[in-house]
Design an enzyme around this catalytic site. Structure first.
Site, short mmCIF file in Angstrom:
data_model
loop_
_atom_site.label_atom_id
_atom_site.label_comp_id
_atom_site.label_asym_id
_atom_site.label_seq_id
_atom_site.Cartn_x
_atom_site.Cartn_y
_atom_site.Cartn_z
CG HIS A 177 0.77 -1.79 -6.24
ND1 HIS A 177 -0.39 -1.52 -6.92
CD2 HIS A 177 0.40 -2.20 -5.00
CE1 HIS A 177 -1.43 -1.77 -6.13
NE2 HIS A 177 -0.97 -2.18 -4.96
CG ASP A 179 -1.05 -0.40 -1.72
OD1 ASP A 179 -1.95 -0.90 -2.41
OD2 ASP A 179 -0.02 -1.02 -1.37
CG ASP A 291 -2.12 -5.52 -3.97
OD1 ASP A 291 -1.90 -6.72 -3.70
OD2 ASP A 291 -1.91 -4.61 -3.16
CG ASP A 428 3.58 -3.04 -2.61
OD1 ASP A 428 3.06 -3.30 -3.71
OD2 ASP A 428 3.21 -3.57 -1.54
CG HIS A 572 -6.17 -2.98 -3.52
ND1 HIS A 572 -5.88 -2.22 -4.64
CD2 HIS A 572 -4.99 -3.22 -2.90
CE1 HIS A 572 -4.57 -2.04 -4.69
NE2 HIS A 572 -4.01 -2.63 -3.65
#
Length: 999
Positions: A177, A179, A291, A428, A572
């Site tokens: 994941h 971000d 998420d 993450d 997000h």
């Protein structure tokens, strides 16, 4: 009458078809066994029992069909009465009350909506056949007992022989994941981690064709793709073709689903999918949203319309997860509230446990699952919080370790309806180091090989992608790609407000950093206008050699960059306001630069479109043909207006309508002289109101004047207005009344009439042809509204309130809203200065409090602008510590603890204020609007940006406008909200008459 006859005939025809069908079924009942001989008048005993069953069945069918016919008859009667009402009742088409203003060529027409016209909207098919989330919230106790190893759940048991007839299929799905900004900026994350993850992916997947990997964020993937060589690109394409590497969702980011507007969500989805089609020739099939902090049905609908069949979600209230686990409804068809059929159904998998990290994805016991996160092997930088480390798999421990994780897989599978199990393997920014690829893939492969070599264990374990899992799931449940199936339940509703533990409700981020939430909408609007004008200008420029210098390529790049910057901000941790301060500044800088660039695109495009003589076109980058009125000097400043310098020669004001509807709308600009004449695009004089431009509450400027007028523009149209300085202007000046402590009766001014007054218990009154407003003479805040159409008075009290944060260890932060109790009234020791203006086009009341400048403006025009009140708040809480400012509207509407909010500007979701939940749980996202209603009346608050909204008491709407919190959430993930910004909140308050009890 003709319509009534048609429906009667239709009803009769349906009845005949039903009866004839029953006759055929009964007739066929005598011939169910063609091979058995039958003598007239006699039946074997077996056939008699069969016939009796069929007769019973037919009686039930007759009863059901009688009910159907009864419903058809009632519908025909209702429809025929509606037609008669429409013919006889002049209120069905209600022309605007009051005199038609000379500002408009004709009065607008208002249509009163009868509740029966939209009755189907309240009869969702999903309510009959499945789960409605409002009902779930109603029945849940929202308690939080200790569930044992699965703290928020319950103890799971199974029988070892359950899989004897059908083995358990386990798909372990490696993922990372990433971000696009959070604790680091997008570029910093890419440099430090993301590029290494993708580089390692190319190498490590080739080492064993049984390995799989997934990716979702195209913003990162495209940046990496642009930097790699053709050999790597070919390898990636081969890995995708071979099914080892899958792109899931394929949007520019994994968007927030509460604060994002559906325009921007679609934009980032299109940007990602077009990039994939152009560069990889692939189209994603499944959605992956692990998420976002709560989930919206709008996202499910958009994915379905994109062509997806499956999706996965994770962050859902822990009580909901537990309830769904007990009911085995963690996999369901997500259906839209308005869908009477199954056209919007999309198969959705809800992850059952606390998080998407490895300790919470293999099974219910995180202490066990953490031992199978091989990045945490002893000697590494990360360890297991439960202090039992993983062990590298070898011949001496493989049996025991394989049985340990199989036990978790089996327990997890007991929460679902099939023997196909999904076990994500990631977290993450995982797999950034080559060693982790070896640790995870090699150890898991040893476990798989051992399990699969022991048929008595009845398990087949393997690496997989999300599509691998859903394909096996559909096959196991005999579910066709295009057909619905009763095997999985149908669910309607949303998953807000999210809590991951205790009373930690993630309703703070609905408002966090409202300055940038507004900037997002500004960029969104500029992007729409720029795309429309650019497309039209591109067509025009191709028609003439003279216009070939139009910068089509350069401007297209600016449009693409703007789409991607807007898309990036839908992430997000971006639009939510949950990133670190310097990351937020990076987002803001990108948004600001794109706004500047889009203004250039708009100017260049409009230049071509407004020229009558195209041969006169001359493109000069150093001297633009047009200039924009609004100027924003930096990413963290509010915009201000350019002052237009008037002369006796016309200055041209170009106004664009990017909507598909004709518009009459009030436009305000600043000029340097009050001696003004305004001409319409047809050359006719336009009525103008001249307002003062103020420096503070009581000091006005004579360097600039605000002029306001009603602009009339066709759909997707441009209008050119002329402004001239004249000796004698027919424009009407506004009059001003200033309420203050130390007042003089008359405040001399060379132009405007200004009267200073003491605060008074007498009300301040504004009115137009639709309504009359009463404001407090002490505070300047709204107290009452009279709607002239029905002559009714409505109590409508506006006030402000403070929220503090709890004194406990866990406090409010960018994510969480943890108040220290009910809101405290906003108390002012001295009455605020109140400035009242009365004008031809609008009047307004402006209140100057220490922390907020509050304006209520009433337009004296026809249509929606005249029927509603424009509310704006300039909020400055930069000097506050751990406080949040809310605006509360209290009315006499009997809303019965129900209110309604929009989801992503696309659909309406009913809400119920629940006393069994804490205050923060009753705050919901408002992307564009919220309303309360009673029989006969509805109060709607439209918002220009996303904020948190609640209705904590009957007849109330409360919106949290800004928050300043000095610490993080004490969770290892939360951020404080400390950016020093003056924010602008703009609303429209609409009180409207309604008939019936439509939802």
């Amino acid at each position: 009458m003709k319509l009534s006859r048609q429906f009667t005939v239709f009803g009769s025809a349906v009845f005949c078809v039903v009866i004839f069908s029953l006759y055929l079924m009964l007739d066929r009942g005598h011939f169910d066994h063609p091979k058995s001989p039958r003598r007239e008048g006699t039946f074997p005993k077996g056939q008699l029992s069969i016939l009796q069953e069929k007769i019973d069945h037919l009686e039930r069918l007759l009863a059901e069909n009688n009910e159907i016919i009864s419903n058809i008859r009632d519908s025909v009667i209702n429809l025929s009465e509606s037609v008669k009402d429409g013919q006889k009742n002049p209120e069905a088409i209600n022309f605007s009350q009051g005199s038609v203003s000379e500002l408009f060529p004709s009065a607008s027409v208002l249509l009163v909506v009868d509740s029966e016209d939209c009755l189907f909207a309240s009869k969702s098919g999903s309510h009959v056949s499945g789960v409605q989330m409002l009902d779930v919230y109603d029945i849940l106790p929202f308690d939080n007992p200790d569930g044992g190893v699965w703290k928020q759940g319950f103890d799971i048991t199974y029988n070892e022989n359950e899989w004897d007839s059908e083995p358990l299929q386990v798909f372990v799905v490696p993922h990372s994941h990433n971000d696009p900004g959070w604790l680091k900026t997008f570029d910093d994350y890419f440099r430090d981690q993301t590029q290494h993850i993708l580089n390692n992916m190319v190498i490590k997947l080739q080492e064993d064709n049984r390995r799989k990997f997934m990716w979702s964020e195209i913003s990162y993937f495209s940046k990496w793709w642009d930097a790699i060589d053709s050999q790597k690109k070919d390898t990636v394409k081969r890995l995708i073709k071979d099914g080892q590497f899958e792109i899931v969702t394929g949007g520019w980011v994994m968007p927030d689903e509460a604060s994002s507007h559906y325009f921007a969500v679609i934009d980032q989805l299109i940007e990602g999918h077009q990039w994939l089609e152009k560069n990889l020739g692939v189209k994603p099939k499944s959605g992956w949203a692990i998420d976002p902090f709560g989930h919206s049905p709008t996202m499910a609908y958009l994915l379905k319309r994109t062509g997806f069949s499956n999706m996965l979600i994770q962050r859902v209230h822990y009580s909901v997860k537990k309830h769904f686990a007990t009911q085995k409804t963690l996999e369901f068809f997500w259906r839209q509230n308005w869908d009477l059929g199954s056209n919007t159904d999309i198969l959705c998998h809800m992850m059952p446990f606390y998080s998407y990290d490895v300790p919470h994805t293999c099974g219910p016991d995180p202490k066990i699952c953490c031992q199978f996160d091989f990045k945490r092997l002893p000697g590494g930088r990360v360890s297991c919080p439960w202090r039992v480390p993983p062990e590298a798999i070898h011949a001496g421990n493989v049996q025991h370790r394989a049985w340990m994780i199989l036990d978790q897989y089996r327990k997890k599978s007991k929460l679902f309806r099939t023997k196909v199990l999904l076990a994500p393997l990631g977290d993450d920014f995982r797999y950034a180091e080559s060693s982790e690829w070896d640790q995870q893939y090699q150890n898991y492969q040893k476990l798989f090989d051992y399990m699969n070599s022991h048929p008595e264990w009845h398990v087949k374990a393997q690496f997989g992608t999300l599509s691998d899992y859903f394909e096996a799931l559909r096959k196991e449940s005999s579910l066709g790609e295009k057909s619905s199936n009763s095997f999985f339940p149908v669910l309607s509703g949303d998953f807000f407000t999210y809590a991951d533990r205790d009373h930690h409700y993630w309703s703070g981020y609905f408002t966090s950093r409202p300055f940038y939430k507004r900037l997002d909408r500004v960029l969104e609007s500029y992007l729409r206008i720029a795309e429309i004008l650019y497309s039209l200008a591109l067509v025009q420029s191709s028609k003439s050699e003279k216009m070939s210098v139009f910068p089509s390529v350069g401007n297209y790049k600016l449009l693409t960059e703007a789409r991607r910057n807007l898309g990036l901000f839908q992430h997000h941790d971006a639009i939510t306001g949950t990133s670190k301060d310097w990351v937020v500044v990076d987002y803001g800088t990108r948004l600001f630069h794109s706004i500047v660039n889009l203004k250039k695109v708009i100017i260049d495009s409009a230049h071509i479109l407004i020229l009558k003589d195209k041969s006169a076109y001359n493109y000069d980058t150093s001297n633009p043909f047009l200039k924009m009125i609004d100027i924003q000097s930096s990413q963290d400043s509010l915009p201000h207006k350019t002052v237009i310098k008037l002369t006796s020669q016309p200055r041209y004001l170009l106004i664009c309508n990017p909507m598909e509807q004709e518009r009459f709308s009030v436009v305000s600009v600043h000029v340097d002289s009050p001696r003004i004449k305004l001409l319409s695009p047809l050359g006719k004089p336009v009525a103008v109101q001249i307002n003062a431009v103020w420096d503070g509450a009581t000091t006005l400027s004579h360097e600039a004047y605000q002029i306001s007028f009603v602009a009339h523009l066709p759909p997707l149209g441009l209008g050119v207005y002329q402004l001239l300085e004249v000796q004698s202007s027919e424009a009407i000046l506004s009059d001003y009344y200033i309420y203050m402590r130390n007042s003089r009766q008359e405040k001399p001014d060379r132009l405007f009439k200004i009267k200073e007054m003491q605060h008074s218990v007498d009300n301040i009154i504004l009115e137009n042809s639709y309504m009359k407003l009463w404001f407090s003479g002490m505070s300047g805040l709204l107290e009452k509204i009279n709607t002239k159409e029905d002559g009714k008075n409505h109590q409508m009290k506006v006030e402000f309130a403070w929220y503090g944060t709890t004194s406990n260890r866990d406090k409010s932060g960018a994510y969480l809203f943890l108040p220290d109790g009910d809101a405290k009234p906003y108390v002012f020791t001295d009455p605020p200065t109140i400035r009242v203006s009365h004008g031809r086009i609008f009047s307004e009341v402006v209140c100057f409090f220490n922390h907020v400048t509050h304006t209520m403006r009433l337009y004296k025009v026809q249509g929606l602008e005249g029927q509603s009140i424009e509310v704006s708040n300039i909020v400055d809480i930069r000097g506050e510590y751990n406080r949040e400012l809310a605006m509360r509207i209290s009315s006499d509407i009997n809303s019965q603890n129900r209110f309604y909010t929009d989801l992503n500007g696309y659909q309406i979701q009913p809400r119920l204020t629940m006393s069994k939940l804490p205050l923060q749980a009753n705050v919901y996202p408002m992307t564009t609007m919220a309303y309360i209603q009673d029989v006969g009346v509805r109060l709607t608050l439209h918002s220009a940006q996303s904020l948190g909204v609640a209705s904590l008491k009957n007849g109330q709407l409360e919106v949290i406008m800004d928050r300043r919190l000095m610490q993080d959430d004490n969770r290892g993930l939360g951020q404080g909200v400390q950016d020093n910004k003056i924010t602008a909140n703009i609303f429209r308050l609409l009180l409207e008459r309604r008939r019936g009890t439509d939802v």
